[in-house]
Design an enzyme around this catalytic site. Structure first.
Site, mmCIF file in Angstrom:
data_model
loop_
_atom_site.group_PDB
_atom_site.id
_atom_site.type_symbol
_atom_site.label_atom_id
_atom_site.label_comp_id
_atom_site.label_asym_id
_atom_site.label_seq_id
_atom_site.Cartn_x
_atom_site.Cartn_y
_atom_site.Cartn_z
ATOM 1 N N HIS A 1 -5.721 -3.035 -2.853
ATOM 2 C CA HIS A 1 -5.395 -2.108 -3.941
ATOM 3 C C HIS A 1 -5.433 -2.774 -5.314
ATOM 4 C CE1 HIS A 1 -4.347 0.847 -0.922
ATOM 5 N NE2 HIS A 1 -3.743 -0.128 -0.283
ATOM 6 N N LYS B 1 -12.372 1.171 -1.857
ATOM 7 C CA LYS B 1 -11.317 1.777 -2.676
ATOM 8 C C LYS B 1 -11.804 1.786 -4.124
ATOM 9 C CE LYS B 1 -7.917 1.129 0.858
ATOM 10 N NZ LYS B 1 -7.066 0.220 1.611
ATOM 11 N N SER C 1 0.792 -1.224 0.000
ATOM 12 C CA SER C 1 0.000 0.000 0.000
ATOM 13 C C SER C 1 0.826 1.277 0.000
ATOM 14 C CB SER C 1 -0.985 -0.006 1.174
ATOM 15 O OG SER C 1 -0.327 -0.291 2.371
#
Ligand SMILES: *Cc1c(COP(=O)(O)O)cnc(C)c1O
Length: 399
Positions: free
Chosen positions: A216, A247, A188
């Site tokens: 991610h 996200k 990250s």
């Protein structure tokens, strides 16, 4: 007020002053508009490179409409935990949908929805941990995995970043009856990828679970947005996959996808699933629309736009002193080193209307303070060019 409590406050104030002196104090900024590249922050218009809204879905009109529809259908709150009465049709449909979505990557896939990725990680490591377990943790893992490892009661063994050889040695030496290897897929703060093919091969050889935190990668990687497993063409019953939905998916929450038996075990044992109120069903309802977009042609177009911006960044962002980390993902750090210098550079960018977070220890190792630039499909190429120009200019002043 008693003198005792003021002593407590004075002690805290001294510790906060110490953080200030080391340029380690963090401050909240108030964002006054929906998440997007162009935002109003503390009354000022800013061009932001901070969010993890990689596909630009956080303010997507179809998802907003689905959230409103979900509230009309299911009300505001779920009223109870999942195992009591809080598990709504919206949650069940989302879980079925996620299981089908991940089925090409995971044998007999079932999915479980969580309020946050932080909780999902605590849940996995709690449910699959225990005093008879050896837990192998990659050194740059996200804080939620580190906290989960602490709560797991397992023996924790940390292996160096990307060091498959060290992990192989540790696994061979382990005498534990149960083994769990735990890693971020996309790191990250660095943006690089874990060597998952090699890790999975090792896990299969040692009958170990491989826990993959794809916070991610989900939505971003893979032709259909199924994340890192699709990107690397991985499929195994040993996989316990965690994808977040706040996200790239643009809403909130997370899910675990794994073999149906692994998920059933989590329903029985995962404390962050059992002992918390289920999130509002409207969120689960909205997430089904988010998945429609991710999986369909619009998702593909957004992933292609993001890749174009990443390629532009990699070609043009060539600092002299500061370092870029080789990353093909939306996370593109510029390592400056010194905490105070990183703060000054971030402040100078902010003055120019460019919002980029400076990341300092303990989030990253000491001496590697950095700008953490995140790109989104919602950015234009000109936005990225503007940021690159500003950073290279500041390097001449501050490096
Ligand atoms: C953001 C993040 C999480 C936590 O997910 P939330 O849904 O924000 O709680 C977990 N792991 C990694 C690697 C993350 O970046």
């Amino acid at each position: 007020m008693s003198s005792n409590s003021s002593k407590l406050i004075a002690e805290l104030d001294a510790r906060i002053a110490e953080l200030d002196a080391q340029s380690l104090r963090r401050r909240l900024r108030v964002s006054e508009s929906p998440c997007a590249p162009h935002v109003q922050v503390d009354g000022r218009p800013m061009l932001a490179f901070c969010s993890n809204d990689y596909l630009g879905l956080a303010a997507h009109p179809r998802i907003i409409a689905a959230l409103q529809e979900g509230a009309a259908l299911y009300g505001a709150g779920s009223g109870a935990s999942h195992l009591i009465s809080g598990h709504s049709r919206a949650h069940a449909l989302l879980e079925e949908r996620l299981a089908a979505f991940m089925a090409p990557q995971i044998e007999q896939a079932r999915a479980l929805y969580f309020s946050t990725g932080y909780m999902a990680n605590l849940a996995i490591l709690g449910a699959f941990g225990g005093t008879d377990v050896d837990l192998f943790s990659e050194e740059l893992n996200h804080a939620s995995l580190i906290d989960g490892a602490r709560l797991s009661r397992a023996q924790v063994k940390v292996y160096a970043h990307g060091d498959v050889g060290q992990l192989a040695t540790l696994l061979s030496e382990s005498k534990a009856s149960k083994k769990l290897v735990v890693t971020d897929s996309v790191f990250s703060m660095d943006g690089d990828l874990a060597p998952l093919q090699a890790l999975l091969a090792l896990c299969e050889r040692h009958d170990a679970w491989l826990v993959v935190d794809d916070a991610h990668g989900f939505g971003v990687l893979g032709a259909h947005g199924r994340g890192v497993l699709e990107h690397l063409d991985l499929r195994s019953p040993n996989l316990i996959y965690m994808g977040t939905l706040g996200k790239a998916a643009g809403v909130s929450g997370a899910f675990v996808a794994a073999h149906a038996s692994a998920i059933e075990w989590m329903v029985q044992r995962a404390r962050p699933y059992i002992y918390t109120t289920a999130s509002p069903p409207a969120i689960a309802h909205a997430l089904q629309t988010s998945l429609d977009i991710i999986e369909g042609p619009e998702g593909m177009a957004r992933r292609a736009q993001l890749q174009t911006l990443i390629a532009h960044w990699r070609e043009s962002m060539r600092p002299q002193q500061w370092q870029v980390i080789a990353s093909d993902t939306a996370i593109q750090p510029v390592v400056i080193g010194d905490n105070a210098k990183a703060m000054k550079v971030a402040a100078a960018l902010y003055e120019q209307g460019l919002w980029v977070p400076a990341i300092r220890p303990p989030t990253v190792p000491a001496g590697t303070a950095r700008l953490r630039v995140t790109l989104s499909a919602a950015h234009e190429k000109a936005d990225v060019a503007k940021l690159i120009g500003a950073i290279l200019e500041l390097e001449r002043t501050y490096a």
